[in-house]
Design a protein around this motif. Structure first.
Motif, mmCIF file in Angstrom:
data_model
loop_
_atom_site.group_PDB
_atom_site.id
_atom_site.type_symbol
_atom_site.label_atom_id
_atom_site.label_comp_id
_atom_site.label_asym_id
_atom_site.label_seq_id
_atom_site.Cartn_x
_atom_site.Cartn_y
_atom_site.Cartn_z
ATOM 1 N N ASN A 1 7.965 -30.376 24.035
ATOM 2 C CA ASN A 1 8.128 -30.718 25.448
ATOM 3 C C ASN A 1 9.595 -30.964 25.783
ATOM 4 N N PHE A 2 10.318 -31.597 24.855
ATOM 5 C CA PHE A 2 11.759 -31.806 25.041
ATOM 6 C C PHE A 2 12.469 -30.466 25.217
ATOM 7 N N SER A 3 12.181 -29.528 24.310
ATOM 8 C CA SER A 3 12.837 -28.218 24.373
ATOM 9 C C SER A 3 12.462 -27.457 25.638
ATOM 10 N N ALA A 4 11.174 -27.528 26.016
ATOM 11 C CA ALA A 4 10.729 -26.812 27.205
ATOM 12 C C ALA A 4 11.372 -27.379 28.469
ATOM 13 N N THR A 5 11.430 -28.717 28.558
ATOM 14 C CA THR A 5 12.031 -29.346 29.724
ATOM 15 C C THR A 5 13.533 -29.078 29.783
ATOM 16 N N LYS A 6 14.190 -29.114 28.626
ATOM 17 C CA LYS A 6 15.620 -28.821 28.577
ATOM 18 C C LYS A 6 15.889 -27.372 28.977
ATOM 19 N N THR A 7 14.991 -26.475 28.587
ATOM 20 C CA THR A 7 15.129 -25.078 28.987
ATOM 21 C C THR A 7 15.054 -24.934 30.506
ATOM 22 N N GLU A 8 14.164 -25.702 31.135
ATOM 23 C CA GLU A 8 14.068 -25.684 32.598
ATOM 24 C C GLU A 8 15.383 -26.135 33.232
ATOM 25 N N ILE A 9 15.978 -27.191 32.665
ATOM 26 C CA ILE A 9 17.239 -27.699 33.195
ATOM 27 C C ILE A 9 18.367 -26.691 32.983
ATOM 28 N N ASP A 10 18.386 -26.080 31.799
ATOM 29 C CA ASP A 10 19.406 -25.064 31.518
ATOM 30 C C ASP A 10 19.287 -23.888 32.485
ATOM 31 N N ASP A 11 18.053 -23.490 32.759
ATOM 32 C CA ASP A 11 17.840 -22.381 33.696
ATOM 33 C C ASP A 11 18.278 -22.781 35.105
ATOM 34 N N TYR A 12 17.971 -24.026 35.490
ATOM 35 C CA TYR A 12 18.384 -24.530 36.796
ATOM 36 C C TYR A 12 19.911 -24.502 36.922
ATOM 37 N N THR A 13 20.602 -24.957 35.871
ATOM 38 C CA THR A 13 22.060 -24.970 35.882
ATOM 39 C C THR A 13 22.623 -23.550 35.963
ATOM 40 N N ARG A 14 22.007 -22.627 35.210
ATOM 41 C CA ARG A 14 22.447 -21.232 35.226
ATOM 42 C C ARG A 14 22.312 -20.614 36.617
ATOM 43 N N LEU A 15 21.154 -20.825 37.243
ATOM 44 C CA LEU A 15 20.917 -20.255 38.564
ATOM 45 C C LEU A 15 21.828 -20.903 39.617
ATOM 46 N N ARG A 16 22.125 -22.175 39.437
ATOM 47 C CA ARG A 16 23.026 -22.853 40.362
ATOM 48 C C ARG A 16 24.429 -22.228 40.290
#
Length: 242
Positions: free
Chosen positions: A78-93
């Motif tokens: 869950n940590f990795s999955a949630t961090k992946t969501e944040i990384d994707d959010y940062t990338r798209l931003r």
């Protein structure tokens, strides 16, 4: 909430205060996910071992191993999955910032068409487009939400993992307690206690759903019962084969 409280919560001042506060990220799904999986997997081990007619000591050893190992594994995932969501959010931003820098007119037209889809026309459309595109961060926030469907309130990977792990341990320990205490008819007590855990989780879920509490509780109990039944009969089958 009564009408009086509802009206008080919708005065201009109350609305201004509420909207000024940044929304809090929700971790309810992590608690529910961890709780159901903890209870299901641990009780499935209990049911499988009882079905195979093995000693209670084996139940405790394998049950505790499952609690720690599987609980940690779920939390880490869950940590990795949630961090992946944040990384994707940062990338798209960053992509949106780059697009606004390189093709501002095209990005402004995207905003304009998004407002058109919401029904704005004429001067109202022009004013709304100008208001949003005059603030770079607000502009990017809107594009992330409207174009990618992303929330501007990121979830903490640590809190998501901790919620899953804590819920997994808390609910997953319940099926083992009757065996740890050496209670008579431990499997029956474990079954009832685990069913109550499923019902409690289902009732909790109903606070964030339109379904009534009894239906949500029944749904969760049936999911757990199905998993336990499969484990029990697999254990019984293996005992017969052996």
């Amino acid at each position: 909430m009564g009408n009086k409280d509802l009206y008080a919560d919708h005065t201009p001042a109350a609305i201004r205060r509420r909207l000024a506060d940044k929304p809090n990220a929700s971790y309810i799904r992590d608690w529910v996910y961890g709780g159901i999986d903890g209870a299901v997997t641990t009780f499935a081990i209990v049911a499988g071992i009882v079905g195979a007619n093995l000693e209670a000591r084996i139940i405790l050893i394998l049950g505790l191993a499952n609690l720690l190992a599987d609980g940690f594994s779920m939390a880490a995932a869950n940590f990795s999955a949630t961090k992946t969501e944040i990384d994707d959010y940062t990338r798209l931003r960053e992509i949106e910032h780059d697009h606004i820098q390189r093709v501002p007119d095209g990005e402004r037209e995207e905003v304009r068409q998004l407002f058109e889809q919401k029904g704005l026309r004429g001067e109202a459309l022009n004013s709304a487009t100008e208001a949003i595109t005059s603030d770079r961060e607000r502009w990017v926030d809107m594009m992330l939400k409207e174009e990618y469907g992303l929330s501007s309130t990121p979830r903490s990977p640590f809190k998501a993992a901790a919620s899953t792990f804590a819920s997994f341990l808390l609910c997953g320990a319940v099926p083992l307690v009757p065996f740890a205490l050496g209670l008579p008819s431990a499997f029956m007590v474990s079954t009832i206690a685990t069913g109550l855990v499923f019902a409690a989780i289902g009732g909790l879920k109903s606070r964030w759903a339109l379904a009534p509490a009894w239906w949500s509780a029944l749904e969760t109990v049936l999911i757990g019962a199905a998993a336990a039944a499969v484990a029990y009969f697999v254990g019984d089958l293996l005992k017969s084969i052996g």
